[in-house]
Structures are given as structure tokens and as C-alpha cells.
Design a protein around this motif. Sequence first.
Motif, PDB file in Angstrom:
ATOM      1  N   ASN A  41       0.856  -1.184   0.000  1.00 15.64           N
ATOM      2  CA  ASN A  41       0.000   0.000   0.000  1.00 15.64           C
ATOM      3  C   ASN A  41       0.893   1.236   0.000  1.00 15.64           C
ATOM      4  O   ASN A  41       1.629   1.467   0.962  1.00 15.64           O
ATOM      5  N   PRO A  42       0.844   2.058  -1.056  1.00 15.68           N
ATOM      6  CA  PRO A  42       1.738   3.220  -1.117  1.00 15.68           C
ATOM      7  C   PRO A  42       1.457   4.277  -0.062  1.00 15.68           C
ATOM      8  O   PRO A  42       2.290   5.147   0.181  1.00 15.68           O
ATOM      9  N   LEU A  43       0.293   4.194   0.614  1.00 11.09           N
ATOM     10  CA  LEU A  43      -0.047   5.187   1.642  1.00 11.09           C
ATOM     11  C   LEU A  43       0.295   4.699   3.045  1.00 11.09           C
ATOM     12  O   LEU A  43       0.062   5.406   4.020  1.00 11.09           O
ATOM     13  N   LYS A  44       0.831   3.483   3.162  1.00  6.29           N
ATOM     14  CA  LYS A  44       1.209   2.955   4.473  1.00  6.29           C
ATOM     15  C   LYS A  44       2.726   2.835   4.565  1.00  6.29           C
ATOM     16  O   LYS A  44       3.372   2.353   3.632  1.00  6.29           O
ATOM     17  N   GLU A  45       3.271   3.269   5.702  1.00  8.46           N
ATOM     18  CA  GLU A  45       4.728   3.220   5.887  1.00  8.46           C
ATOM     19  C   GLU A  45       5.233   1.789   5.956  1.00  8.46           C
ATOM     20  O   GLU A  45       6.245   1.449   5.360  1.00  8.46           O
ATOM     21  N   ASN A  46       4.520   0.956   6.713  1.00  6.94           N
ATOM     22  CA  ASN A  46       4.963  -0.422   6.894  1.00  6.94           C
ATOM     23  C   ASN A  46       4.265  -1.332   5.896  1.00  6.94           C
ATOM     24  O   ASN A  46       3.053  -1.207   5.665  1.00  6.94           O
ATOM     25  N   GLY A  47       5.022  -2.250   5.322  1.00 10.03           N
ATOM     26  CA  GLY A  47       4.441  -3.189   4.379  1.00 10.03           C
ATOM     27  C   GLY A  47       3.707  -4.303   5.098  1.00 10.03           C
ATOM     28  O   GLY A  47       3.717  -4.386   6.330  1.00 10.03           O
ATOM     29  N   PRO A  48       3.051  -5.172   4.336  1.00 10.56           N
ATOM     30  CA  PRO A  48       2.348  -6.297   4.952  1.00 10.56           C
ATOM     31  C   PRO A  48       3.299  -7.234   5.680  1.00 10.56           C
ATOM     32  O   PRO A  48       4.481  -7.313   5.342  1.00 10.56           O
TER      33      PRO A  48
END
Length: 200
Positions: A41-48
Amino acid sequence: MKLGLFGGTFDPVHLGHLLLAERCREELDLDEVRFLPAASNPLKENGPVADGKQRCEMAQFAISGHPQFKVDRREVKRGGPSYAVDTLAEIAAENPGAELFFLMGADALADLPDWKEPQRVLELATVVAVNRGDDTAVVPAALNLGNASQVRFVAMPACDYSATDLRRRAGAGMSLRYRTPAAVIAYLYDKNLYRADEGA
């Protein structure tokens, strides 16, 4: 054909996701709902936390037996940041004449102006914002995209489920029953997922 597209990290998928998809399918008379796990998600700092293959497999287990639900793995296969506009353009090209509906929680609507080419998103699909319980949402003035008629609202029963909470509970060895399908619970324990996750 009326096609619902439901993007998210689904890390893991839970009953709130499934209920949202089913309410939209029913309310909008959708022929099919596709779950689109994002690579990131480009709007979240941390990835899954779980990898793309695992999140797709959990989603597949979750929808098993529902003939109108499908898992579309294109964003995971593409890799990199997942942009709705790219996926919508691909699906529109593959399904000429189909009416596309992009499903999301109403709380995500405020972020729409920060998406890649938000105006194009609204040209390609009707955005469906789902209100949980008695919460109501309006099209934020900040959208200012001139396509407010391309936003529809659907209501669903209130539920407190979140992927963050499921990861926290899994990490603490707590019960996940009645929060996600049993097949998903069996899968994430078999793969030892989220055991080291702090639930941040």
C-alpha cells in the motif's frame, strides 16, 4: 456485467472484509466481487507482514464456496506499490462494457485525493464507500474532484474486526474464532504467521 473490486492488504482477511463484500454484492446486485490483495500500500509506511502469496491463499480459503467471490492476484504478481488506477485500467480493458465498482470502507474515502490519479479512478469506476453501523460519511469537500456522483454509499452492520487486532491476537496466542474463517485460522497457524508481530 457489474463487477465489484475490493482492494486491500488482507493481512489477514477477516469477517469484516467478507461482510463488506457481501453487503455490496447484495446491495448493488454485483455479478462478481474480486478481492485484490495489494503487493504493498503506497499510503502505508509499513508493508504487509505476510507475503503476497500467503495473503492470496488466505483470501482464497476465506471465500471458498462463494461462487461470486474471486481472488485476483494481479497486484501481487505485478509487485511494487499497488495503485488502484492501474488495476482499474487493466480490468476495464479486459472487460469492455463491464460496470466497475471499487469497494472500500467509508473511512478510506478521505484519502482518495492522495491516490495516484484520483480523477481517473472516478472515471473508471463507481467508488463504493461502506459505512459500518450507524457511522455516516459524506463525500469530503477535500475531494474536490468534480465527480461526487461517482461515489455511492452502502451500510453494513458495525463490527470491530481489524487485521491489526488479528495479528496481535495471533502473536499472543489468543483465540481468533469468529473473527476470520476457520480455514484461515488453520492456515496462519500452520504457516506460523504473525507469531513475531507486535501488532503495531
